[in-house]
Write an enzyme that holds these catalytic residues in place. Structure first.
Site, PDB file in Angstrom:
ATOM      1  N   GLN A  46       0.817  -1.221   0.000  1.00  9.76           N
ATOM      2  CA  GLN A  46       0.000   0.000   0.000  1.00  9.76           C
ATOM      3  C   GLN A  46       0.844   1.260   0.000  1.00  9.76           C
ATOM      4  OE1 GLN A  46      -2.631  -1.385   3.436  1.00  9.76           O
ATOM      5  NE2 GLN A  46      -4.052  -0.217   2.193  1.00  9.76           N
ATOM      6  N   CYS A  53     -10.686  -0.019   3.566  1.00 11.78           N
ATOM      7  CA  CYS A  53      -9.268  -0.120   3.244  1.00 11.78           C
ATOM      8  C   CYS A  53      -8.745   1.257   2.886  1.00 11.78           C
ATOM      9  CB  CYS A  53      -9.091  -1.070   2.060  1.00 11.78           C
ATOM     10  SG  CYS A  53      -7.381  -1.252   1.527  1.00 11.78           S
ATOM     11  N   LEU A  54      -7.560   1.609   3.379  1.00 11.53           N
ATOM     12  CA  LEU A  54      -6.988   2.926   3.087  1.00 11.53           C
ATOM     13  C   LEU A  54      -6.715   3.106   1.596  1.00 11.53           C
ATOM     14  CD1 LEU A  54      -4.529   3.356   6.099  1.00 11.53           C
ATOM     15  CD2 LEU A  54      -6.799   4.371   5.807  1.00 11.53           C
TER      16      LEU A  54
HETATM   17 ZN    ZN Z   1      -6.377  -2.624   3.035  1.00 14.25          ZN
END
Ligand code: ZN
Length: 148
Positions: free
Chosen positions: A51, A89-90
């Site tokens: 991420q 989720c970010l």
């Molecule tokens: Zn996530």
């Protein structure tokens, strides 16, 4: 510490399988620090290395404020039960959906000193651990949405 840019849905980085960490270098330690800062800044309860654009098996989880869990090369070694709760989720801001996860999960990982440890979590912690570990295999919660 530095705040990192969070990769958003649509970036193929989120769909790649991450490589294990073979050596815990100063660079990895800095990454862990930066990931915790980035997670907190974004009000998230977990963040995985892909991420922030790093394809390594590293994640951080913090469901209890002030107690971040750093996970290097984590893997699930036991799970039981099921839960079906709302998840986000970010990397997918504004998206929420119910996913089926184990109610209890035990993860084995290395800490920043290279020592193996086990963490067992239930409910939110179990969900956060499963969610972040999924990221290391290129999986997102939208792949696991519960059927209404
Ligand atoms: Zn996530």
């Amino acid at each position: 510490m530095a705040k990192l840019k969070i990769v958003k849905y649509g970036d193929e980085t989120l769909r790649r399988v991450c490589r294990p960490v073979d050596k815990i270098t100063p660079r990895i330690l800095t990454l862990l620090d930066d990931m915790v800062e980035t997670m907190r800044d974004a009000n998230g309860c977990g963040l995985a290395a892909p991420q922030v654009g790093v394809l390594r098996r590293i994640a951080v989880v913090e469901v209890e404020e002030g107690n971040p869990i750093e996970l290097i090369n984590p893997r699930i070694i036991a799970y039981s039960g099921t839960q079906c709760e709302e998840e986000g989720c970010l990397s997918l801001p504004g998206e929420w959906g119910k996913t089926v996860r184990p109610a209890h999960v035990t993860v084995r990982a290395l800490n920043r000193f290279g020592e193996e440890f086990d963490i067992t979590g239930s409910d939110l912690l179990a969900r956060a651990l499963c969610h972040e570990l999924d990221h290391l295999d290129g999986k997102l919660f939208i792949d696991r949405l519960a059927k209404e």
